[in-house]
Design an enzyme around this catalytic site. Structure first.
Site, mmCIF file in Angstrom:
data_model
loop_
_atom_site.group_PDB
_atom_site.id
_atom_site.type_symbol
_atom_site.label_atom_id
_atom_site.label_comp_id
_atom_site.label_asym_id
_atom_site.label_seq_id
_atom_site.Cartn_x
_atom_site.Cartn_y
_atom_site.Cartn_z
ATOM 1 N N GLU A 1 9.221 4.970 5.374
ATOM 2 C CA GLU A 1 8.442 5.537 6.905
ATOM 3 C C GLU A 1 9.337 6.580 7.005
ATOM 4 O O GLU A 1 9.138 5.567 7.716
ATOM 5 C CB GLU A 1 7.134 5.443 7.389
ATOM 6 C CG GLU A 1 6.707 5.963 7.810
ATOM 7 C CD GLU A 1 5.434 5.167 8.997
ATOM 8 O OE1 GLU A 1 5.954 4.783 9.713
ATOM 9 O OE2 GLU A 1 4.392 6.362 9.740
ATOM 10 N N ASP B 1 7.079 0.478 6.781
ATOM 11 C CA ASP B 1 6.341 1.318 7.822
ATOM 12 C C ASP B 1 7.784 1.345 9.072
ATOM 13 O O ASP B 1 8.269 0.612 9.174
ATOM 14 C CB ASP B 1 4.862 0.059 8.399
ATOM 15 C CG ASP B 1 4.718 0.875 9.541
ATOM 16 O OD1 ASP B 1 4.114 1.974 9.220
ATOM 17 O OD2 ASP B 1 4.855 -0.261 10.512
#
Ligand code: GLC
Ligand code: CA
Length: 565
Positions: A285, A223
């Site tokens: 990401e 993330d």
């Protein structure tokens, strides 16, 4: 009559994809995998509380297997106050009871393995929850040994230390009255950033990686990775013109994004996962602003991230053959041996059905986007329900909003609930997602026709088109292993490319316009000698088995996939 029905059923059935092929270190599984993102709260509820859970996912593995999925990425299911629906983690090595138990997790992994499906987890390394024991200790006093695990600073001129702004609105600094210092958070105030300059943080977080790899995780989606480091000198970010949905001035996150130190950490992380057998994969990401930053994610020696998500292609937000062609070519010419990783939808952005649809031909455009995702040389990532044509269904009233950014930014920013609604399994109550009286998010009204059961029976459904494309990826050597060669580069309407195999190649032509197009292909330079191409798959269905390369007619938003020799 019975025979006829049987023949009809056989004709309708799309064969299940064959077993995963063997892998080697040079040709690892993730280069050929189809990865499927599951938002666990919305996939399948197994205990009737209106929220999806791990057992729910396990109960749907056969569906995923039949679709042809090789790996699932599950967004966070760890204990969390759920301010950011799991992206605020209170304990990295446990399961939130809302989602189940560690035994449920183990069973999910072993059941998935039986079906050749790998399980990828979400690794939130930039920040924790403010309810994480680490932060509770850190905030307890300036002298606490974990104080430096987070980014604490004195205020300046009666305000925060500098002008940095949170991605989710407001200042990126919150004053903690207990010690009268500010802590830094790129996202919500309930998500304090970890201080990656502190070696103990790295140690603790790398330990988390080992914990889950030991339990059978096949890799991680990392993330917000570009946000790991902040400028230690706290320079102010440049202010840009205009304001955002939260009323803040627009800002360039120059001093908190993509600092070079990110790559040192990624190299170490990769070295760690590489000590495990089975070629575990790292996905990032990385909403990188351009191809140069995206390429850096692979590492100078391909020693960082194997699959950096390509947001440039995901967010073209327009059916433009020229724009997609340019970006796909950029990737081909810059990724220096790295494997491209494409996607269009996820839990943070409106679904592709809405973003690329024209309001009239959305189902056909959904098939076009499926081919664009699944046919280039890349590892594709799908988002649950895109294979059904699930659409974005934002909250109707501010009272219904769950995602805090939707409350803060209403009505300009309605939040991300619209793309997180429950999976549409069938036309029964709650779309077969849950037996609860009320589900955590509403069920979109389209569920009665756009659902797994209905679409499985319809040979022309979006679902069956996805299945055929995925099956082709496995069975056709040129699509599996071939190079990507862009052809007909001047065509403003039709995006065409070859997947160049040895002997046979596959031509993919995607009409991105609302009019039928007649296209001429001269592929002699690509070694193609025969004047006709054999159609492998087309949407709408092709009236003939083969087409003349000097005159291929492609209906509006149509897809033609054909073998050339
Ligand atoms: C990532 C996640 C998003 C989350 C944010 C903060 O962008 O995908 O859902 O809100 O990080 O963790
Ligand atoms: Ca549940």
């Amino acid at each position: 009559m019975k025979k006829l029905v049987l023949a009809l059923l056989l004709a309708l059935a799309v064969p299940a994809a064959p077993q995963t092929q063997p892998q080697t270190a040079a040709d690892p599984w993730w280069k050929h995998a189809v990865i499927y993102e599951i938002y666990p709260r919305s996939f399948q509820d197994s205990n009737g509380d209106g929220m999806g859970d791990l057992n729910g996912i396990t109960s749907r593995l056969d569906y995923l297997k039949n679709l042809g999925i090789d790996a699932i990425w599950i967004t966070p299911f760890y204990p969390s106050p759920q301010i950011d629906y799991g992206y605020d983690i209170a304990d990295y090595k446990a399961i939130d009871p809302e989602y189940g138990t560690m035994a449920d997790f183990d069973r999910l992994v072993s059941e998935a393995k039986k079906r050749n499906i790998r399980v990828l987890l979400d690794f939130v390394m930039n920040h924790t929850s403010d309810q994480n024991a680490w932060f509770k200790e850190s905030r307890s006093s300036k002298a606490n040994p974990k104080r430096d695990w987070y980014v604490w600073r004195d205020g300046k001129n009666g305000g925060p230390p500098n002008n940095w702004l949170s991605w989710f609105g407001g200042p990126a600094w919150t004053l903690d009255p207990k010690t009268n210092q500010y802590y830094y958070h790129y996202f919500y105030a309930e998500q304090p950033d970890l201080n990656w300059r502190n070696p103990e943080v790295k140690k603790a977080m790398f330990d988390v990686i080992r914990f889950w790899l030991d339990r059978g995780a096949a890799g991680f989606r990392i993330d917000a990775v570009s946000r790991l480091y902040e400028d230690p000198n706290l320079h102010d970010d440049p202010i840009l013109p205009g304001r955002n949905a939260y009323g803040d001035p627009n800002i360039e996150h120059k001093y908190t994004d993509n600092l070079p130190e990110v790559h040192d950490t990624l190299r170490e992380l990769r070295a760690l996962v590489d000590t495990y057998a089975g070629n575990p994969v790292l996905i990032s990401e990385a909403d990188q602003p351009n191809i140069a930053e995206l390429t850096k994610m692979y590492g100078a020696k391909l020693d960082e991230i194997q699959l950096p998500m390509d947001f440039q292609i995901a967010d073209v937000n327009q059916l433009s053959a020229a724009k997609f062609r340019k970006l796909l070519d950029e990737v081909e010419h810059n990724s220096a041996g790295g494997q491209p990783h494409y996607f269009f939808s996820n839990h943070d952005q409106p679904r592709q059905w809405d973003r690329y649809g024209d309001g009239k031909n959305n189902d056909q455009i959904a098939k076009l986007m499926a081919a664009l995702l699944l046919m280039p040389r890349a590892t594709p990532q799908m988002y649950y329900g895109e294979e059904l044509g699930m659409r974005t269904t934002p909250p109707a009233r501010v009272e219904d909003v769950k995602d805090p950014i939707g409350k803060k930014g209403w009505p300009e920013e309605k939040g991300r609930d619209g793309e997180r609604t429950p999976m549409q399994w069938d036309s029964s109550k709650n779309a077969g997602f849950s037996t609860a009286a009320k589900t955590w998010l509403w069920i979109p009204p389209t569920f009665s026709t756009y659902n797994v059961t209905a679409e499985s029976k319809d040979p022309n459904s979006i679902l069956n088109f996805y299945k055929r494309l995925i099956a082709l990826r496995r069975s056709n050597p040129a699509i599996r292993d071939g190079n990507y060669v862009s052809v007909n580069q001047d065509d403003a309407n039709v995006l065409s490319f070859l997947r160049k195999g040895e002997g046979e190649s596959v031509l993919v032509a995607l009409n991105m316009s609302g009019q039928a197009q007649s296209v001429k292909f001269d592929l002699a330079a690509q070694g193609v000698k025969q004047p006709r191409a054999r159609v492998l798959l087309a949407a709408p269905a092709s009236p003939t088995d083969s087409v003349a390369l000097n005159d291929v007619t492609i209906p509006a938003f149509g897809v033609v996939i054909a073998t050339v020799k």
